[in-house]
Scaffold this active site. Structure first.
Site, PDB file in Angstrom:
ATOM      1  N   CYS A 128      41.408  37.305  41.568  1.00 20.91           N
ATOM      2  CA  CYS A 128      42.252  36.368  42.542  1.00 20.91           C
ATOM      3  C   CYS A 128      41.311  36.491  43.597  1.00 20.91           C
ATOM      4  O   CYS A 128      41.937  35.734  44.906  1.00 20.91           O
ATOM      5  CB  CYS A 128      43.186  36.797  42.198  1.00 20.91           C
ATOM      6  N   HIS A 267      47.586  33.312  47.809  1.00 24.50           N
ATOM      7  CA  HIS A 267      47.044  33.096  46.486  1.00 24.50           C
ATOM      8  C   HIS A 267      48.396  33.456  45.241  1.00 24.50           C
ATOM      9  O   HIS A 267      49.721  33.553  45.894  1.00 24.50           O
ATOM     10  CB  HIS A 267      46.328  34.804  45.252  1.00 24.50           C
ATOM     11  N   ASN A 297      48.247  29.509  38.291  1.00 23.89           N
ATOM     12  CA  ASN A 297      47.129  30.661  38.557  1.00 23.89           C
ATOM     13  C   ASN A 297      45.765  30.141  38.619  1.00 23.89           C
ATOM     14  O   ASN A 297      45.586  30.354  37.464  1.00 23.89           O
ATOM     15  CB  ASN A 297      47.677  32.024  38.571  1.00 23.89           C
TER      16      ASN A 297
END
Ligand code: UT7
Length: 342
Positions: A128, A267, A297
């Site tokens: 990520c 994020h 996500n």
């Protein structure tokens, strides 16, 4: 006591900064809603929304398409918006944990798909945090003075490694790609970046099979080692602390208060992690880019996808802090000044 490390994103000479001059994206059309997931696993729309903030995500259903196709779509949009040819690109960096295959690198496949005959490139694996790390790397290519147009893309087809019978992970992830063009700029661009890794926690969020440790066999597939594995609770705890700490670190190094920051680009893993980070930074909610509700996500794609969604709101000179936390563990925060807009 050791001296503080110098800001790694700052040009060493009085040379140009690396500025984001265009943003592009690619989103698959198919939506996977919480209601759809209620039919697949033992979960509820209410649980997913209150624990994560997610309502729906996009899925690249076409089995003939992969991460490189989404990345090439984002790249194409960057080229069109900037009005340049693929031949003008010097380098392509693709941050991803879902490459089309282990090799060749997805960057090579993108180079071919868009016809960037003068570009070299490589993939960057930092889960990520991939886009943030790639942004630092690409910026240093620009700051070296040797390159003028570097494409940095975050792209992940998470649906290719998600186990849709595991309710603890399948509700979280979506597919997307987004990217930015980096060019030299006399005034605006990347000012500072702080990056960390801690491999000691790698086993909490990983894909155990398919690499050289556990090459794919019937046994690894039977054991579902080709799917993403996450122990959510400890990852959550580390993410909350690490993201807030690293944002504080980059703000302190650059004498920024919450009032000085125009936008936080976090994020998008969990709305509760984002809220905790924004609170520690002293930011009001309108300064925080949040699109987790729509896309879930998307791993390396979340940060550039936010920049794409907020592009019309951003103005020249805005102070922007970007931050991420992910598998590895990997985490970081970058501070840049936005180079265009009203
Ligand atoms: O992007 C890379 C970094 N990743 C992250 O930052 C993710 C970090 N982790 C998280 O965001 C959260 O830990 C999750 C969203 C993954 C889970 O939320 P949580 O509040 O930490 O839930 P939990 O794992 O503590 O589980 C609470 C309960 C459990 O039941 P019991 O043991 O209390 O009876 C789970 O079995 O919720 C249950 N549960 C679910 N219930 C309904 C877990 N998943 C689900 C589900 N639907 N999908």
């Amino acid at each position: 006591m050791s001296a503080p490390s110098p800001p790694v994103g700052r040009p060493s000479s009085s040379g140009p900064r690396a500025a984001i001059t265009t943003v592009g994206h690619f989103l698959p059309e198919e939506r996977l809603t919480n209601a759809d997931l209620e039919k697949m696993v033992d979960t509820s729309d209410e649980w997913i929304r209150t624990r994560t903030g997610i309502t729906e995500r996009r899925i690249l259903r076409d089995e003939t398409k992969a991460t490189s196709d989404m990345a090439a779509g984002a790249a194409q949009e960057v080229l069109e918006k900037r009005g340049i040819d693929a031949d003008d690109l010097d380098a392509i960096i693709v941050a991803t944990v879902t490459p089309d295959m282990l090799f060749p690198a997805t960057a090579c496949l993108v180079q071919d798909k868009i016809g960037a005959s003068n570009a070299w490139g490589f993939d960057l694996s930092a889960a990520c945090s991939g886009f943030l790390f790639a942004l630092t790397t690409g910026s240093q290519l620009i700051e070296s003075g040797r390159y003028e147009k570097v494409l940095v893309i975050g792209a992940d087809k998470m649906s290719s490694i998600v186990d849709y019978t595991d309710r603890t992970t399948c509700i979280l992830f979506g597919d997307a790609a987004a990217g930015v063009l980096l060019e030299p700029h006399d005034e605006y661009g990347l000012i500072d970046a702080v990056q960390h890794v801690d491999g000691g926690h790698g086993d909490l969020l990983c894909m155990k099979g398919g690499g050289s440790l556990n090459p794919p066999t019937h046994a690894t597939v039977d054991a579902k080692m080709h799917y993403i594995y996450q122990d959510g609770r400890p990852v959550f705890r580390h993410a909350v602390t690490a993201m807030a700490d690293v944002c504080e670190e980059v703000m302190e190094r650059n004498n920024l208060t919450g009032d000085d920051v125009d936008y936080l680009v976090p994020h998008q893993a969990n709305l509760r992690i984002i809220d905790a980070t924004a609170k520690r930074m002293g930011l009001t909610s309108e300064k925080v880019m949040i699109n987790i509700d729509r896309y879930g996500n998307t791993t390396a794609a979340t940060i550039p996808l936010c920049l794409y969604d907020w592009e019309d709101e951003l103005s020249e000179g805005d102070n922007v802090v970007l931050t991420a936390f992910g598998g590895g563990f990997t985490w970081g925060a970058s501070y840049l000044t936005w180079a265009y807009g009203e």
